[in-house]
Design an enzyme around this catalytic site. Structure first.
Site, PDB file in Angstrom:
ATOM      1  N   HIS A 203       0.814  -1.224   0.000  1.00 50.95           N
ATOM      2  CA  HIS A 203       0.000   0.000   0.000  1.00 50.95           C
ATOM      3  C   HIS A 203       0.848   1.274   0.000  1.00 50.95           C
ATOM      4  CE1 HIS A 203       0.979   0.052   4.291  1.00 50.95           C
ATOM      5  NE2 HIS A 203       0.637   1.323   4.290  1.00 50.95           N
TER       6      HIS A 203
HETATM    7  C1  UD1 Z   1      -2.020   6.023   5.346  1.00 48.33           C
HETATM    8  C2  UD1 Z   1      -0.730   6.585   5.925  1.00 48.33           C
HETATM    9  C3  UD1 Z   1       0.339   5.500   5.892  1.00 48.33           C
HETATM   10  C4  UD1 Z   1      -0.141   4.241   6.582  1.00 48.33           C
HETATM   11  C5  UD1 Z   1      -1.476   3.793   6.006  1.00 48.33           C
HETATM   12  C6  UD1 Z   1      -2.009   2.659   6.834  1.00 48.33           C
HETATM   13  C7  UD1 Z   1      -0.297   8.974   5.532  1.00 48.33           C
HETATM   14  C8  UD1 Z   1       0.480   9.934   4.760  1.00 48.33           C
HETATM   15  N1  UD1 Z   1      -0.229   7.689   5.133  1.00 48.33           N
HETATM   16  O1  UD1 Z   1      -1.761   5.687   3.993  1.00 48.33           O
HETATM   17  O2  UD1 Z   1       1.490   5.964   6.576  1.00 48.33           O
HETATM   18  O3  UD1 Z   1       0.814   3.239   6.361  1.00 48.33           O
HETATM   19  O4  UD1 Z   1      -2.410   4.888   6.080  1.00 48.33           O
HETATM   20  O5  UD1 Z   1      -2.895   1.880   6.112  1.00 48.33           O
HETATM   21  O6  UD1 Z   1      -0.943   9.334   6.485  1.00 48.33           O
HETATM   22  N2  UD1 Z   1      -8.986   4.892   0.939  1.00 48.33           N
HETATM   23  C9  UD1 Z   1     -10.247   4.347   0.849  1.00 48.33           C
HETATM   24  N3  UD1 Z   1     -10.890   4.066   2.020  1.00 48.33           N
HETATM   25  C10 UD1 Z   1     -10.363   4.300   3.243  1.00 48.33           C
HETATM   26  C11 UD1 Z   1      -9.079   4.865   3.305  1.00 48.33           C
HETATM   27  C12 UD1 Z   1      -8.405   5.152   2.144  1.00 48.33           C
HETATM   28  O7  UD1 Z   1     -10.776   4.118  -0.234  1.00 48.33           O
HETATM   29  O8  UD1 Z   1     -11.014   4.002   4.272  1.00 48.33           O
HETATM   30  C13 UD1 Z   1      -8.267   5.164  -0.334  1.00 48.33           C
HETATM   31  C14 UD1 Z   1      -8.562   6.543  -0.918  1.00 48.33           C
HETATM   32  O9  UD1 Z   1      -8.586   6.413  -2.312  1.00 48.33           O
HETATM   33  C15 UD1 Z   1      -7.356   7.344  -0.512  1.00 48.33           C
HETATM   34  C16 UD1 Z   1      -6.249   6.299  -0.504  1.00 48.33           C
HETATM   35  O10 UD1 Z   1      -6.869   5.104  -0.074  1.00 48.33           O
HETATM   36  O11 UD1 Z   1      -7.077   8.394  -1.396  1.00 48.33           O
HETATM   37  C17 UD1 Z   1      -5.106   6.643   0.431  1.00 48.33           C
HETATM   38  O12 UD1 Z   1      -5.578   6.847   1.765  1.00 48.33           O
HETATM   39  P1  UD1 Z   1      -4.748   7.744   2.787  1.00 48.33           P
HETATM   40  O13 UD1 Z   1      -5.342   7.650   4.135  1.00 48.33           O
HETATM   41  O14 UD1 Z   1      -4.526   9.098   2.233  1.00 48.33           O
HETATM   42  O15 UD1 Z   1      -3.334   7.057   2.784  1.00 48.33           O
HETATM   43  P2  UD1 Z   1      -2.934   5.533   2.976  1.00 48.33           P
HETATM   44  O16 UD1 Z   1      -2.319   5.052   1.719  1.00 48.33           O
HETATM   45  O17 UD1 Z   1      -4.058   4.774   3.548  1.00 48.33           O
HETATM   46  N1  UDP Z   2      -3.658  -5.259   9.081  1.00 47.26           N
HETATM   47  C1  UDP Z   2      -4.930  -5.781   9.243  1.00 47.26           C
HETATM   48  N2  UDP Z   2      -5.590  -6.233   8.134  1.00 47.26           N
HETATM   49  C2  UDP Z   2      -5.054  -6.196   6.893  1.00 47.26           C
HETATM   50  C3  UDP Z   2      -3.757  -5.650   6.741  1.00 47.26           C
HETATM   51  C4  UDP Z   2      -3.095  -5.184   7.853  1.00 47.26           C
HETATM   52  O1  UDP Z   2      -5.439  -5.843  10.362  1.00 47.26           O
HETATM   53  O2  UDP Z   2      -5.712  -6.627   5.934  1.00 47.26           O
HETATM   54  C5  UDP Z   2      -2.965  -4.738  10.275  1.00 47.26           C
HETATM   55  C6  UDP Z   2      -1.595  -5.316  10.523  1.00 47.26           C
HETATM   56  O3  UDP Z   2      -1.662  -6.451  11.342  1.00 47.26           O
HETATM   57  C7  UDP Z   2      -0.878  -4.160  11.209  1.00 47.26           C
HETATM   58  C8  UDP Z   2      -1.512  -2.940  10.629  1.00 47.26           C
HETATM   59  O4  UDP Z   2      -2.749  -3.356  10.048  1.00 47.26           O
HETATM   60  O5  UDP Z   2      -1.127  -4.179  12.607  1.00 47.26           O
HETATM   61  C9  UDP Z   2      -0.615  -2.383   9.574  1.00 47.26           C
HETATM   62  O6  UDP Z   2      -1.291  -1.424   8.846  1.00 47.26           O
HETATM   63  P1  UDP Z   2      -0.788  -0.913   7.444  1.00 47.26           P
HETATM   64  O7  UDP Z   2       0.020  -1.960   6.788  1.00 47.26           O
HETATM   65  O8  UDP Z   2      -1.999  -0.428   6.742  1.00 47.26           O
HETATM   66  O9  UDP Z   2       0.063   0.374   7.831  1.00 47.26           O
HETATM   67  P2  UDP Z   2       1.569   0.649   8.270  1.00 47.26           P
HETATM   68  O10 UDP Z   2       1.907  -0.221   9.419  1.00 47.26           O
HETATM   69  O11 UDP Z   2       2.429   0.426   7.071  1.00 47.26           O
HETATM   70  O12 UDP Z   2       1.545   2.096   8.627  1.00 47.26           O
END
Ligand code: UD1
Ligand code: UDP
Length: 363
Positions: A203
């Protein structure tokens, strides 16, 4: 003690779950969900299965460009703080929600506390790196998960208010690992067997938003002989579709919706190996002694690489293939992330700080 906790993204719900439980034993918590993640399987599922109390505020900020998303959060968090008058603003990790809380907290009359302080990838192209650095420098209490995090903070001149607590995700994995081995049916549900599948997640912006990188990852995974389970972040699904890679992805792996934490821990524990670009998953793989291949050039969780349980391969197809074929992984695991009591320690330190008693745990 009155603590305002800011969460917004999936990993923050998981981290806050264990700390909130301890905090609420010793003080009051105002729980603020920025709404950064909002899909049921990216948010509600964690509140339900981990027993996290209903947020007192959901700011509904949702997705958007980084600056606008962070600015909206700041604008929405400030009035909450004015209304609730907390002693402490408690922040987790490195998302835009973390940074927004740090900015509001540091401009208002309260202590700012950061869980997972002192982590660095030293890659400033990563949005999370900026969030980490700024949050640590705006914080009065830095809760470091490891010795190396303490050293990193010292290198940047942050020595006051630094506490070596251990890692809250370690607490969390210890709390559920045994339970999910008995209770989760996810292996049967997905039709995979223990040690006979690969678990993959992607992601990270640098991977999802670059079609070449996504294709390089698909190329490497195509050669894996075991089934691959791929619980896909919504961002990754969007990009696969945008780049016309969705059909190919469906041939390479079993793409499923994001899973709840309990099923996901069961999968991480049972997988033969994990391929990921997630920060949290690298660490959890290490706790569960599942070999991890990381689709990044660097990691902030350096101990996992030093212990040889985690191999950094970036998005080079051959490097990913080689790492996935590697037979020899370590026999033992060091324990650099504490003793599973980080959450309790954090709650106690905050309580002592608010009561104006010098906490003993300061390094
Ligand atoms: C964010 C964090 C990242 C973290 C990740 C955990 C920042 C800069 N990034 O990244 O550090 O590792 O969360 O998962 O804060 N979207 C949906 N539904 C949701 C959420 C997101 O459709 O509930 C889609 C949207 O298209 C959105 C994209 O995901 O534009 C990115 O979401 P965003 O929260 O901006 O960043 P993440 O990639 O989730
Ligand atoms: N995780 C989860 N379901 C999923 C993928 C990840 O519960 O389908 C959990 C995972 O165990 C970890 C956290 O989400 O605790 C990690 O989140 P993510 O990879 O989105 O973000 P990051 O740690 O890179 O910020």
């Amino acid at each position: 003690m009155r603590v305002c906790t800011i969460v917004g993204a999936r990993p923050q719900f998981i981290k806050a779950a264990v700390v909130s439980r301890e905090l609420r034993e010793v003080g009051e918590e105002v729980l603020v969900h920025t709404g950064q993640h909002y899909d049921e399987e990216m948010s509600d599922v964690f509140f339900d299965e981990l027993g996290i109390p209903e947020p007192d505020y959901n700011l509904g900020v949702q997705s958007g460009p980084h600056g606008r998303q962070t600015a909206k959060m700041i604008a929405e968090i400030e009035p909450v703080v004015e209304e609730e008058d907390p002693d402490v603003m408690l922040l987790y990790g490195d998302t835009n929600s973390t940074l927004a809380g740090a900015i509001v907290g540091s401009k208002c009359d309260m202590a700012v506390a950061h869980v997972e302080a002192g982590l660095r990838s030293y890659n400033r192209d990563m949005p999370e790196e900026i969030n980490r650095v700024l949050t640590d420098h705006a914080s009065d209490c830095c809760f470091a998960p490891s010795e190396s995090a303490v050293e990193t903070l010292a290198d940047e001149g942050i020595t006051d208010g630094v506490y070596l607590t251990g890692d809250v995700m370690y607490d969390s994995v210890l709390a559920v690992r045994e339970r999910v081995a008995d209770s989760s049916s996810v292996l049967d549900d997905l039709g995979v067997s223990e040690d006979e599948f690969v678990l993959a997640t992607v992601h990270r912006q640098s991977n999802t938003d670059d079609p070449e990188n996504l294709e390089a990852i698909l190329d490497a995974l195509e050669d894996v002989s075991e089934p691959i389970v791929f619980p896909a972040h919504p961002r990754t699904v969007d990009r696969l579709e945008e780049y016309d890679l969705r059909e190919r992805a469906d041939e390479v792996f079993e793409l499923v919706e994001p899973l709840g934490y309990l099923d996901f821990v069961r999968l991480m524990d049972a997988a033969e190996r994990i391929v990921t670009d997630s920060g949290g998953v690298q660490k959890e793989a290490f706790f569960l002694e599942t070999p991890c291949v990381t689709l990044r050039e660097e990691t902030e969780w350096v101990e996992t690489v030093e212990a040889d349980w985690n191999e950094l391969v970036g998005t080079d197809t051959d490097a990913i293939r080689d790492a996935l074929e590697r037979e020899e992984w370590p026999d033992d695991t060091p324990n650099p992330y504490g003793d599973g009591e980080a959450s309790r320690r954090i709650a106690e330190i905050l309580q002592e700080r608010v009561a104006d008693v010098e906490p003993e745990a300061e390094v």
